[in-house]
Design a protein around this motif. Sequence first.
Motif, PDB file in Angstrom:
ATOM      1  N   ASP A  22      77.049  13.609  61.370  1.00 57.10           N
ATOM      2  CA  ASP A  22      77.409  14.940  60.822  1.00 57.10           C
ATOM      3  C   ASP A  22      76.470  15.504  59.980  1.00 57.10           C
ATOM      4  N   TYR A  23      75.312  14.756  59.951  1.00 63.63           N
ATOM      5  CA  TYR A  23      74.159  15.273  58.772  1.00 63.63           C
ATOM      6  C   TYR A  23      73.013  15.882  59.758  1.00 63.63           C
ATOM      7  N   TYR A  24      72.665  16.994  59.278  1.00 61.78           N
ATOM      8  CA  TYR A  24      71.299  17.615  59.790  1.00 61.78           C
ATOM      9  C   TYR A  24      70.252  17.424  58.731  1.00 61.78           C
ATOM     10  N   PHE A  25      68.894  17.248  59.443  1.00 59.75           N
ATOM     11  CA  PHE A  25      67.694  16.819  58.261  1.00 59.75           C
ATOM     12  C   PHE A  25      67.773  17.734  57.056  1.00 59.75           C
ATOM     13  N   GLY A  26      67.988  18.913  57.088  1.00 57.01           N
ATOM     14  CA  GLY A  26      67.784  19.766  56.104  1.00 57.01           C
ATOM     15  C   GLY A  26      68.846  19.444  54.911  1.00 57.01           C
ATOM     16  N   THR A  27      69.835  18.556  55.127  1.00 60.70           N
ATOM     17  CA  THR A  27      70.863  18.301  54.200  1.00 60.70           C
ATOM     18  C   THR A  27      70.687  16.808  53.586  1.00 60.70           C
ATOM     19  N   ILE A  28      69.901  16.139  54.267  1.00 58.67           N
ATOM     20  CA  ILE A  28      69.936  14.802  54.195  1.00 58.67           C
ATOM     21  C   ILE A  28      68.492  14.131  53.530  1.00 58.67           C
ATOM     22  N   GLY A  29      68.004  15.071  52.597  1.00 61.80           N
ATOM     23  CA  GLY A  29      66.639  14.637  52.033  1.00 61.80           C
ATOM     24  C   GLY A  29      65.484  14.437  52.966  1.00 61.80           C
ATOM     25  N   SER A  30      65.560  15.229  53.993  1.00 57.45           N
ATOM     26  CA  SER A  30      64.334  15.243  55.029  1.00 57.45           C
ATOM     27  C   SER A  30      64.092  13.969  55.500  1.00 57.45           C
ATOM     28  N   GLY A  31      65.251  13.159  55.700  1.00 60.25           N
ATOM     29  CA  GLY A  31      64.830  11.826  56.133  1.00 60.25           C
ATOM     30  C   GLY A  31      64.371  10.398  55.447  1.00 60.25           C
ATOM     31  N   LYS A  32      64.309  10.825  54.112  1.00 58.83           N
ATOM     32  CA  LYS A  32      63.831   9.707  53.280  1.00 58.83           C
ATOM     33  C   LYS A  32      64.981   8.661  52.952  1.00 58.83           C
ATOM     34  N   ILE A  33      66.138   8.972  53.294  1.00 56.13           N
ATOM     35  CA  ILE A  33      67.226   7.711  53.374  1.00 56.13           C
ATOM     36  C   ILE A  33      67.304   7.039  54.566  1.00 56.13           C
ATOM     37  N   LEU A  34      66.483   7.615  55.667  1.00 57.10           N
ATOM     38  CA  LEU A  34      66.455   6.877  57.013  1.00 57.10           C
ATOM     39  C   LEU A  34      65.363   6.032  57.396  1.00 57.10           C
ATOM     40  N   GLU A  35      65.969   5.086  57.940  1.00 56.62           N
ATOM     41  CA  GLU A  35      64.758   4.162  58.494  1.00 56.62           C
ATOM     42  C   GLU A  35      64.808   4.183  60.178  1.00 56.62           C
ATOM     43  N   VAL A  36      63.638   4.187  60.820  1.00 59.56           N
ATOM     44  CA  VAL A  36      63.710   4.240  62.111  1.00 59.56           C
ATOM     45  C   VAL A  36      63.873   2.674  62.611  1.00 59.56           C
ATOM     46  N   ILE A  37      64.721   2.049  63.538  1.00 53.01           N
ATOM     47  CA  ILE A  37      64.709   0.730  63.941  1.00 53.01           C
ATOM     48  C   ILE A  37      64.587   0.691  65.458  1.00 53.01           C
ATOM     49  N   GLY A  38      64.443   1.848  66.241  1.00 50.56           N
ATOM     50  CA  GLY A  38      64.340   1.766  67.463  1.00 50.56           C
ATOM     51  C   GLY A  38      64.465   2.990  68.218  1.00 50.56           C
ATOM     52  N   ASN A  39      64.838   2.804  69.593  1.00 47.57           N
ATOM     53  CA  ASN A  39      64.975   4.017  70.187  1.00 47.57           C
ATOM     54  C   ASN A  39      66.001   4.103  71.430  1.00 47.57           C
ATOM     55  N   ILE A  40      66.441   5.054  71.909  1.00 50.22           N
ATOM     56  CA  ILE A  40      67.611   4.779  72.851  1.00 50.22           C
ATOM     57  C   ILE A  40      67.153   4.277  74.479  1.00 50.22           C
ATOM     58  N   PHE A  41      65.683   4.578  74.412  1.00 52.86           N
ATOM     59  CA  PHE A  41      65.233   4.131  75.787  1.00 52.86           C
ATOM     60  C   PHE A  41      64.832   2.592  75.827  1.00 52.86           C
ATOM     61  N   GLU A  42      64.456   2.071  74.686  1.00 51.15           N
ATOM     62  CA  GLU A  42      64.228   0.672  74.831  1.00 51.15           C
ATOM     63  C   GLU A  42      65.084  -0.253  73.866  1.00 51.15           C
ATOM     64  N   ASP A  43      66.060   0.181  72.977  1.00 48.54           N
ATOM     65  CA  ASP A  43      66.751  -0.441  72.252  1.00 48.54           C
ATOM     66  C   ASP A  43      68.167   0.045  72.183  1.00 48.54           C
ATOM     67  N   LYS A  44      68.701   0.407  73.197  1.00 48.73           N
ATOM     68  CA  LYS A  44      70.326   0.946  73.184  1.00 48.73           C
ATOM     69  C   LYS A  44      71.223  -0.095  72.625  1.00 48.73           C
ATOM     70  N   GLN A  45      70.894  -1.139  72.896  1.00 51.12           N
ATOM     71  CA  GLN A  45      71.831  -2.156  72.173  1.00 51.12           C
ATOM     72  C   GLN A  45      72.232  -2.020  70.829  1.00 51.12           C
ATOM     73  N   LEU A  46      71.319  -1.510  70.051  1.00 54.22           N
ATOM     74  CA  LEU A  46      71.321  -1.295  68.707  1.00 54.22           C
ATOM     75  C   LEU A  46      72.727  -0.316  68.295  1.00 54.22           C
ATOM     76  N   LEU A  47      72.868   0.454  69.398  1.00 55.43           N
ATOM     77  CA  LEU A  47      73.988   1.562  68.851  1.00 55.43           C
ATOM     78  C   LEU A  47      75.536   0.700  69.453  1.00 55.43           C
ATOM     79  N   GLU A  48      75.379  -0.257  70.008  1.00 56.43           N
ATOM     80  CA  GLU A  48      76.531  -1.060  70.190  1.00 56.43           C
ATOM     81  C   GLU A  48      77.474  -1.661  69.141  1.00 56.43           C
ATOM     82  N   GLY A  49      76.392  -2.042  68.173  1.00 53.28           N
ATOM     83  CA  GLY A  49      77.128  -2.627  66.787  1.00 53.28           C
ATOM     84  C   GLY A  49      77.190  -1.693  65.751  1.00 53.28           C
ATOM     85  N   ARG A  50      77.420  -0.218  66.025  1.00 52.64           N
ATOM     86  CA  ARG A  50      77.325   0.429  65.027  1.00 52.64           C
ATOM     87  C   ARG A  50      78.213  -0.014  63.754  1.00 52.64           C
ATOM     88  N   GLN A  51      77.895   0.344  62.530  1.00 50.52           N
ATOM     89  CA  GLN A  51      78.751   0.092  61.547  1.00 50.52           C
ATOM     90  C   GLN A  51      79.426   1.329  60.930  1.00 50.52           C
TER      91      GLN A  51
END
Length: 86
Positions: A57-86
């Motif tokens: 529900d967050y758009y990049f303009g409202t969450i500190g321009s990504g500064k709180i996010l960490e890229v851990i993969g992508n949906i093309f190579e690491d789809k399994q990362l989304l299976e265990g969403r917290q």
Amino acid sequence: MYPEFWVAVDRNTVGQYTGIKDKNGRKIYEGDIVKNEYGKVMEVQYDPRSVAFGVGDYYFGTIGSGKILEVIGNIFEDKQLLEGRQ
């Protein structure tokens, strides 16, 4: 003159750059899987209704321009990362 060089690309695996970098300075692309400061795992998506990139529900303009996010993969190579969403 430069030699001609071609690389085959599957257009279904190409994501657009959001213009934002994560907390480690890594570029964030559409289709990336990111984790926020609370450990929540989310997919970066483009929302045509708001004409913006965001996660959940967050758009990049409202969450500190990504500064709180960490890229851990992508949906093309690491789809399994989304299976265990917290």
